[in-house]
Design an enzyme around this catalytic site. Structure first.
Site, PDB file in Angstrom:
ATOM      1  N   ASP A 270     -77.489  14.592  -3.432  1.00  0.00           N
ATOM      2  CA  ASP A 270     -78.714  13.917  -3.823  1.00  0.00           C
ATOM      3  C   ASP A 270     -78.333  12.790  -4.781  1.00  0.00           C
ATOM      4  OD1 ASP A 270     -81.298  13.104  -4.022  1.00  0.00           O
ATOM      5  OD2 ASP A 270     -82.129  15.061  -4.493  1.00  0.00           O
TER       6      ASP A 270
HETATM    7  C1  NOJ Z   1     -83.763  11.779  -4.857  1.00  0.00           C
HETATM    8  C2  NOJ Z   1     -84.569  12.769  -4.086  1.00  0.00           C
HETATM    9  O1  NOJ Z   1     -84.407  14.059  -4.637  1.00  0.00           O
HETATM   10  C3  NOJ Z   1     -84.188  12.826  -2.619  1.00  0.00           C
HETATM   11  O2  NOJ Z   1     -85.083  13.676  -1.968  1.00  0.00           O
HETATM   12  C4  NOJ Z   1     -84.215  11.454  -2.031  1.00  0.00           C
HETATM   13  O3  NOJ Z   1     -83.914  11.504  -0.661  1.00  0.00           O
HETATM   14  C5  NOJ Z   1     -83.217  10.595  -2.778  1.00  0.00           C
HETATM   15  N1  NOJ Z   1     -83.602  10.514  -4.174  1.00  0.00           N
HETATM   16  C6  NOJ Z   1     -83.132   9.193  -2.192  1.00  0.00           C
HETATM   17  O4  NOJ Z   1     -84.281   8.495  -2.448  1.00  0.00           O
END
Ligand code: NOJ
Length: 729
Positions: A270
């Site tokens: 993430d």
């Molecule tokens: C953080 C989020 O937790 C995740 O779900 C997302 O895909 C990414 N950022 C990218 O935006």
């Protein structure tokens, strides 16, 4: 020269991957494991580098997120084609509930219990996104969420593992269409692996501590379903799980995902989660964080730059084996081959297709369809709804009547023509009644402050009307990532506005817009009609009007329990019985209960009304004593005894009465959505085998145990018909 090699027709993809890998330097390999945000939009704390383009040219980047549109993606892909290896970039984006056409929030769609419709919404989202140059969506989110304080509850399918797994499958298949390699398919990414939805206290990014049994039984199955459905990628999560951050978690990524489940795609971290292991106190610095994440099976580093800055040294220092790097790069390259990008890196850069998908009437029409299906009718005393189009004066009151962007909810993109495209409640009702009714409007109050100076106008408008439609809720940016809230009551003075309007004595219909279950007890107990409208997307206003005026008979059922108050959280239907279960809602006599609260949730899992009425017969069972190979057939006859044609979600629950570990008081094991004409009856049959009875025991063995089982069928998780069987080994 390199290009020719990639295209050798007779080679399998694995062979092609191997031949590319052989030509790559260590730095180029690590480049493939590196992903940056593309400077066009940001969905996390951004790091400015200044020279991303040069890094692409130098082969230091395998993927970019948040770059959309054929023009932008083509520009960056052209730069990638100037790199020595000419390996195409992957463009990823959070296509959570639509791209250009926005559909209801994923949680709202889950309320439809309509798998084909949910799959179609993902299909359209993929078609629009891929036409805009996107290869990869960071969806579906398949985290089980039992805590509505968690802002990301809006992004998943709710509290139930079975429903969540079925929806995970539908969404993965929807996004990936007839398979990677088609230009209308995007790679799915099941996230966040794992147990992110169980963050302590519902506070985003918080720790998770749970038994491996619960992890395997409740939280992992939707991921397994996504993998089985062919999900190309998995995203790991921000939380630590039992003390090990998910990003550095070998048990999750190596043992379960890539080991037991034989997952062949790749794992992306993430946003920044590799580097965040330093904050967790699990890694000393980025060098150590990169080592832990790569060794634990995180193949691509989103935005933390830990890999690009440290992996080469880690390999040279003998801290990360070259085979770990090779394995990760192979997984990533394989997907690039499967997407057809080596053959033609610009195959998603088709301006004509982009234009065609930009304003696609079929997509917009479907947005209205699924929005209607997502609406849940919570209360309808004296059949106040549906309304007749011939009402003389309709008052529309509340901060959401004319709200525009809020209709889309979190995780949706802003387009310059949003105001013209999004159908507000006001417009939707105007479209419906035309000149047959006189519409009156007062905002009444803001969403979240203490000002009551609009109340008088709202009361005046209500007094001039025959019926009042009150549109209240939480702003769309109050749920979503980093939007955890401790107070789930209707924000600001909105419930006071409802009370004030109620004093006029006019019939009131309350519409609640939200991304999560809210608390609104006074309204629930005193207002005759309540419709939960979530955030429904581009066609919200038309869909709500269809329901209010009876052109569509609502059939949505809650995919998550609604608490009576925040102190009751977590409240979910499939809990254990405890040694001292309450006998009824009011039982507090030395039982497991709150002394100041009824025991049930305000609205239970699976609940939702229709304009018609469905009656359930007693359960009929083909056998009451069964052996391992037997199939149990459990059926009920459902009759539409009301005044409208309509749909009902018939739900099957099972309880294992005695187990070697305690079992939930009921678990959803099947459902069927049926359509019955007024006066019609139908037998609805479920087939249950021992596979449906399996669970993880204390030693994490997944099997069923002989004994007595209760079979329950009904229109929600509380109101069920019951039968019992004995299953012998
Ligand atoms: C953080 C989020 O937790 C995740 O779900 C997302 O895909 C990414 N950022 C990218 O935006």
């Amino acid at each position: 020269m390199v290009q020719v090699l990639f295209c050798t027709a007779q080679k399998t993809i694995d062979q092609k991957v191997d031949s590319v890998l052989k030509l790559m330097t260590l730095d180029e390999k690590i480049g493939q494991m590196n992903q940056y945000n593309g400077d066009f939009d940001a969905t996390g704390p951004i790091t400015q580098d200044g020279d991303k383009q040069n890094q692409i040219r130098a082969g230091k980047l395998g993927s970019v997120l948040n770059v959309t549109g054929v023009a932008h993606t083509r520009t960056l892909q052209e730069i990638a084609m100037q790199s020595r290896m000419k390996i195409p970039l992957l463009f990823g984006q959070d296509i959570i509930h639509g791209y250009r056409t926005i559909f209801p929030l994923p949680l709202a769609e889950a309320a439809s219990w309509d798998l084909p419709a949910i799959g179609k919404s993902a299909r359209i989202a993929a078609t629009e996104a891929s036409a805009a140059g996107i290869h990869w969506t960071f969806a579906p989110m398949v985290d089980i969420a039992r805590d509505p304080r968690w802002g990301r509850v809006m992004e998943g399918a709710g509290e139930d593992t079975y429903l969540g797994s079925r929806i995970a499958t539908a969404r993965v298949k929807g996004f990936q269409g007839s398979g990677l390699g088609n230009t209308d398919a995007v790679m799915a990414c099941a996230k966040h692996f794992a147990a992110y939805g169980a963050a302590v206290g519902g506070r985003d990014y918080n720790s998770v501590d749970m038994s491996l049994r619960q992890l395997n039984e409740v939280y992992l199955p939707p991921f397994k379903a996504a993998v089985d459905a062919g999900a190309a990628t998995i995203m790991n999560s921000f939380n630590d799980l039992n003390g090990t951050p998910a990003t550095g978690n070998k048990y999750l990524q190596r043992d379960i995902l890539k080991g037991q489940w034989k997952f062949k795609g790749f794992v992306v971290s993430d946003w920044g989660s590799v580097g965040e292991m330093i904050n967790h106190g699990y890694a000393k610095d980025n060098y150590e964080a990169a080592m832990l994440a790569a060794n634990a099976g995180s193949d691509m580093d989103m935005e933390s730059r830990s890999y690009i800055r440290n992996l080469a040294k880690l390999v040279n220092d003998g801290k990360v084996e070259l085979s770990v790097i090779d394995e990760a790069v192979k997984r990533i390259l394989k997907k690039k081959f499967e997407m057809g990008l080596f053959k033609d890196p610009y195959r998603f850069c088709d301006e004509a297709r982009e234009k065609q998908q930009w304003d696609n009437t079929d997509n917009i029409n479907f947005s209205r369809e699924i929005a209607k299906k997502s609406i849940v009718l919570l209360k309808n005393e004296k059949q106040l709804l549906p309304l007749s189009r011939q009402q003389k004066n309709i008052a529309l009151v509340g901060p959401f009547v004319k709200a525009v962007r809020d209709n889309l909810g979190f995780w949706s993109y802003t387009w310059p023509d949003d105001t013209a495209r999004i159908v507000t409640l006001w417009q939707g009702i105007q479209n419906k009644v035309g000149s047959n009714a006189n519409l009156l409007y007062a905002k009444g109050c803001n969403i979240n402050d203490s000002l009551k100076n609009g109340f008088d106008e709202a009361v005046a408008v209500a007094k001039q009307s025959d019926i009042v439609i009150l549109s209240v809720g939480e702003a769309s940016n109050m749920t979503g990532e980093a939007k955890s809230r401790s107070n789930l009551h209707l924000p600001g003075v909105q419930e006071e506005l409802i009370k004030t309007i109620a004093q006029t004595g006019k019939p009131i219909i309350v519409l609640i817009s939200a991304g999560r279950p809210l608390v609104f007890n006074w309204t629930a107990d005193n207002v005759p009609a309540i419709v939960y409208t979530w955030w429904l997307g581009t066609q919200a206003g038309n869909a709500i009007a269809d329901v209010l005026f009876g052109d569509y008979n609502p059939a949505g059922k809650l995919p998550i329990s609604f608490p009576r108050t925040e102190g009751q959280i977590p409240v979910y239907y499939n809990h254990y019985n405890t040694g001292r279960p309450a006998k009824n809602d009011k039982d507090v006599n030395y039982v497991s209960a709150y002394t100041d609260l009824l025991n049930s949730p305000k609205y239970c899992f699976g609940y939702g009304l229709s304009y018609t009425k469905f009656d359930y017969s007693a359960i009929s069972l083909n056998k009451t004593t069964l052996n391992a190979a037997d199939k149990l057939e459990a059926s009920v006859t459902v009759s539409n005894t009301g005044d409208y044609d309509g749909e009902e979600v018939v739900q099957l629950y099972v309880r294992d009465m005695v187990g070697s570990v305690v079992r939930p008081i009921k678990e959803l094991k099947g459902f069927q959505k049926i359509w019955l004409k007024k006066g019609e009856s139908r037998e609805v049959k479920f087939t249950i085998t021992v596979n449906d009875l399996k669970f993880f025991d204390d030693a994490l063995k997944y099997d069923w145990e002989a004994g007595e089982f209760e079979i329950m069928i009904g229109g929600n998780s509380q109101d069920v018909k019951r039968g019992k069987v004995v299953w012998n080994k």
